[in-house]
Design a protein around this motif. Sequence first.
Motif, PDB file in Angstrom:
ATOM      1  N   ARG A   1       0.178  11.793   9.024  1.00 21.06           N
ATOM      2  CA  ARG A   1       0.483  12.715   7.925  1.00 21.06           C
ATOM      3  C   ARG A   1       1.935  12.571   7.470  1.00 21.06           C
ATOM      4  NH1 ARG A   1      -1.828  17.759  10.684  1.00 21.06           N
ATOM      5  NH2 ARG A   1       0.364  17.729  11.149  1.00 21.06           N
ATOM      6  N   ILE A   2       2.856  12.419   8.415  1.00 19.46           N
ATOM      7  CA  ILE A   2       4.276  12.255   8.053  1.00 19.46           C
ATOM      8  C   ILE A   2       4.479  10.929   7.324  1.00 19.46           C
ATOM      9  CG2 ILE A   2       6.596  11.852   9.001  1.00 19.46           C
ATOM     10  CD1 ILE A   2       5.854  13.944  11.182  1.00 19.46           C
ATOM     11  N   TYR A   3       3.924   9.869   7.881  1.00 21.16           N
ATOM     12  CA  TYR A   3       4.023   8.556   7.212  1.00 21.16           C
ATOM     13  C   TYR A   3       3.452   8.638   5.803  1.00 21.16           C
ATOM     14  CZ  TYR A   3       1.714   4.409   5.518  1.00 21.16           C
ATOM     15  OH  TYR A   3       1.223   3.447   4.699  1.00 21.16           O
ATOM     16  N   SER A   4       2.275   9.219   5.670  1.00 23.38           N
ATOM     17  CA  SER A   4       1.618   9.297   4.363  1.00 23.38           C
ATOM     18  C   SER A   4       2.449  10.102   3.375  1.00 23.38           C
ATOM     19  CB  SER A   4       0.235   9.937   4.497  1.00 23.38           C
ATOM     20  OG  SER A   4      -0.591   9.127   5.299  1.00 23.38           O
TER      21      SER A   4
ATOM     22  N   MET B   1      -2.482  -2.655   2.454  1.00 30.86           N
ATOM     23  CA  MET B   1      -2.109  -1.412   3.120  1.00 30.86           C
ATOM     24  C   MET B   1      -0.826  -1.563   3.944  1.00 30.86           C
ATOM     25  SD  MET B   1      -4.012   1.070   2.125  1.00 30.86           S
ATOM     26  CE  MET B   1      -3.967   2.401   3.328  1.00 30.86           C
ATOM     27  N   ARG B   2      -0.054  -2.604   3.644  1.00 23.89           N
ATOM     28  CA  ARG B   2       1.242  -2.749   4.279  1.00 23.89           C
ATOM     29  C   ARG B   2       2.153  -1.621   3.830  1.00 23.89           C
ATOM     30  NH1 ARG B   2       2.978  -9.100   4.036  1.00 23.89           N
ATOM     31  NH2 ARG B   2       2.219  -9.577   6.107  1.00 23.89           N
ATOM     32  N   PRO B   3       3.131  -1.262   4.590  1.00 16.42           N
ATOM     33  CA  PRO B   3       3.707  -1.964   5.718  1.00 16.42           C
ATOM     34  C   PRO B   3       3.168  -1.524   7.077  1.00 16.42           C
ATOM     35  CG  PRO B   3       5.211  -0.261   5.035  1.00 16.42           C
ATOM     36  CD  PRO B   3       4.030  -0.216   4.100  1.00 16.42           C
ATOM     37  N   PHE B   4       2.336  -0.500   7.145  1.00 16.92           N
ATOM     38  CA  PHE B   4       1.926   0.027   8.444  1.00 16.92           C
ATOM     39  C   PHE B   4       0.612  -0.535   8.963  1.00 16.92           C
ATOM     40  CE2 PHE B   4       4.991   2.947   6.781  1.00 16.92           C
ATOM     41  CZ  PHE B   4       5.831   3.098   7.865  1.00 16.92           C
ATOM     42  N   LEU B   5      -0.205  -1.089   8.095  1.00 13.47           N
ATOM     43  CA  LEU B   5      -1.466  -1.701   8.520  1.00 13.47           C
ATOM     44  C   LEU B   5      -1.423  -3.174   8.143  1.00 13.47           C
ATOM     45  CD1 LEU B   5      -3.875   1.126   7.328  1.00 13.47           C
ATOM     46  CD2 LEU B   5      -3.023   0.733   9.642  1.00 13.47           C
ATOM     47  N   GLU B   6      -1.721  -4.038   9.102  1.00 14.52           N
ATOM     48  CA  GLU B   6      -1.553  -5.475   8.898  1.00 14.52           C
ATOM     49  C   GLU B   6      -2.881  -6.232   8.955  1.00 14.52           C
ATOM     50  OE1 GLU B   6       0.990  -7.421   8.088  1.00 14.52           O
ATOM     51  OE2 GLU B   6       2.454  -5.792   8.022  1.00 14.52           O
ATOM     52  N   ASP B   7      -2.961  -7.231   8.110  1.00 17.85           N
ATOM     53  CA  ASP B   7      -4.100  -8.142   8.031  1.00 17.85           C
ATOM     54  C   ASP B   7      -4.362  -8.800   9.379  1.00 17.85           C
ATOM     55  OD1 ASP B   7      -5.996 -10.012   6.816  1.00 17.85           O
ATOM     56  OD2 ASP B   7      -4.408 -11.506   6.955  1.00 17.85           O
ATOM     57  N   GLY B   8      -5.600  -8.705   9.860  1.00 11.61           N
ATOM     58  CA  GLY B   8      -6.002  -9.392  11.078  1.00 11.61           C
ATOM     59  C   GLY B   8      -5.510  -8.760  12.367  1.00 11.61           C
ATOM     60  N   ARG B   9      -4.608  -7.812  12.289  1.00  7.27           N
ATOM     61  CA  ARG B   9      -4.059  -7.181  13.487  1.00  7.27           C
ATOM     62  C   ARG B   9      -4.686  -5.816  13.734  1.00  7.27           C
ATOM     63  NH1 ARG B   9       1.851  -4.660  13.229  1.00  7.27           N
ATOM     64  NH2 ARG B   9       0.592  -3.043  12.278  1.00  7.27           N
TER      65      ARG B   9
ATOM     66  N   ASP C   1      -1.368   1.016   0.022  1.00  4.95           N
ATOM     67  CA  ASP C   1       0.020   1.353   0.349  1.00  4.95           C
ATOM     68  C   ASP C   1       0.963   0.187   0.084  1.00  4.95           C
ATOM     69  OD1 ASP C   1      -0.879   3.827   1.094  1.00  4.95           O
ATOM     70  OD2 ASP C   1      -0.399   3.611   3.219  1.00  4.95           O
ATOM     71  N   GLY C   2       0.464  -1.028   0.126  1.00 10.47           N
ATOM     72  CA  GLY C   2       1.280  -2.200  -0.140  1.00 10.47           C
ATOM     73  C   GLY C   2       1.134  -2.715  -1.562  1.00 10.47           C
ATOM     74  N   ASN C   3       0.444  -1.966  -2.408  1.00 16.54           N
ATOM     75  CA  ASN C   3       0.215  -2.392  -3.790  1.00 16.54           C
ATOM     76  C   ASN C   3       1.105  -1.635  -4.757  1.00 16.54           C
ATOM     77  OD1 ASN C   3      -1.778  -4.035  -2.829  1.00 16.54           O
ATOM     78  ND2 ASN C   3      -3.460  -2.963  -3.797  1.00 16.54           N
TER      79      ASN C   3
ATOM     80  N   PRO D   1       7.970   5.180  -6.476  1.00 16.44           N
ATOM     81  CA  PRO D   1       8.849   4.629  -7.521  1.00 16.44           C
ATOM     82  C   PRO D   1       9.748   3.491  -7.047  1.00 16.44           C
ATOM     83  CG  PRO D   1       8.840   7.019  -7.617  1.00 16.44           C
ATOM     84  CD  PRO D   1       8.111   6.633  -6.356  1.00 16.44           C
ATOM     85  N   ILE D   2      10.079   3.447  -5.756  1.00 16.32           N
ATOM     86  CA  ILE D   2      10.949   2.368  -5.265  1.00 16.32           C
ATOM     87  C   ILE D   2      10.211   1.429  -4.304  1.00 16.32           C
ATOM     88  CG2 ILE D   2      13.065   3.700  -5.607  1.00 16.32           C
ATOM     89  CD1 ILE D   2      13.089   4.183  -2.541  1.00 16.32           C
ATOM     90  N   ARG D   3       8.883   1.556  -4.244  1.00 22.26           N
ATOM     91  CA  ARG D   3       8.084   0.762  -3.305  1.00 22.26           C
ATOM     92  C   ARG D   3       8.278  -0.745  -3.494  1.00 22.26           C
ATOM     93  NH1 ARG D   3       1.896   2.313  -2.739  1.00 22.26           N
ATOM     94  NH2 ARG D   3       2.872   4.223  -2.079  1.00 22.26           N
ATOM     95  N   ARG D   4       8.374  -1.196  -4.737  1.00 20.05           N
ATOM     96  CA  ARG D   4       8.544  -2.634  -5.027  1.00 20.05           C
ATOM     97  C   ARG D   4       9.743  -3.186  -4.253  1.00 20.05           C
ATOM     98  NH1 ARG D   4       7.147  -5.408  -9.609  1.00 20.05           N
ATOM     99  NH2 ARG D   4       6.560  -3.448 -10.558  1.00 20.05           N
ATOM    100  N   TYR D   5      10.838  -2.449  -4.235  1.00 16.20           N
ATOM    101  CA  TYR D   5      12.059  -2.899  -3.573  1.00 16.20           C
ATOM    102  C   TYR D   5      11.929  -2.824  -2.053  1.00 16.20           C
ATOM    103  CZ  TYR D   5      13.339  -2.108  -8.369  1.00 16.20           C
ATOM    104  OH  TYR D   5      13.334  -2.122  -9.736  1.00 16.20           O
ATOM    105  N   LEU D   6      11.280  -1.772  -1.582  1.00 16.99           N
ATOM    106  CA  LEU D   6      11.069  -1.638  -0.138  1.00 16.99           C
ATOM    107  C   LEU D   6      10.178  -2.756   0.393  1.00 16.99           C
ATOM    108  CD1 LEU D   6      10.526   2.219   0.049  1.00 16.99           C
ATOM    109  CD2 LEU D   6      12.544   0.933   0.789  1.00 16.99           C
ATOM    110  N   LEU D   7       9.106  -3.055  -0.335  1.00 11.61           N
ATOM    111  CA  LEU D   7       8.192  -4.120   0.103  1.00 11.61           C
ATOM    112  C   LEU D   7       8.889  -5.476   0.073  1.00 11.61           C
ATOM    113  CD1 LEU D   7       4.923  -2.903  -1.615  1.00 11.61           C
ATOM    114  CD2 LEU D   7       5.368  -2.992   0.846  1.00 11.61           C
TER     115      LEU D   7
END
Length: 162
Positions: free
Chosen positions: A131-134, A42-50, A94-96, A142-148
């Motif tokens: 809602r805005i983030y989502s 669920m990155r970039p806004f939700l982080e593992d363990g945090r 979101d991070g997949n 389509p460009i998520r791979r590059y952003l991540l």
Amino acid sequence: MPQHDSPHIATRELPNSEFLPFVVERLQEGHTATLPLRGRSMRPFLEDGRDKALLQVATHPQIGDAVLAEISEGHFVLHRIVAINGQQVTLRGDGNLSDEHCMLGDIRAKAIGFYRKGRLKADSTDGRKWRIYSWWWTRLYPIRRYLLFALYPHIPQRFKKK
């Protein structure tokens, strides 16, 4: 009052396949649950363990909802619904870059908020910020791979979907 030798509380970690069915039972009784998030999906806004998710039973899941779904026996994910076709649901973290699938009946809970960055107040999934983030993040698929990659260049290639 009894004296305790140690001020520490005993804790025990359980695999999700054991713990989450217990949580789902409590949700079905009308309770909410706060779960620490594990994994990078669920990155970039939700982080593992945090961060933590505030969950309630999912009554009418809709596209865009972040849901706890059992995609195979004992295997749960907290991902966003990206499509519903009859009883078939397509989920994507979101991070997949790839999708998972389940049936509507496999959705166990819906996230109604997230505790991020150690905050004591949850960001509501009905709130303006979420809602805005989502809206933006789902349209950037389509460009998520590059952003991540730009955000997390240190993630080893073996964890990236080809």
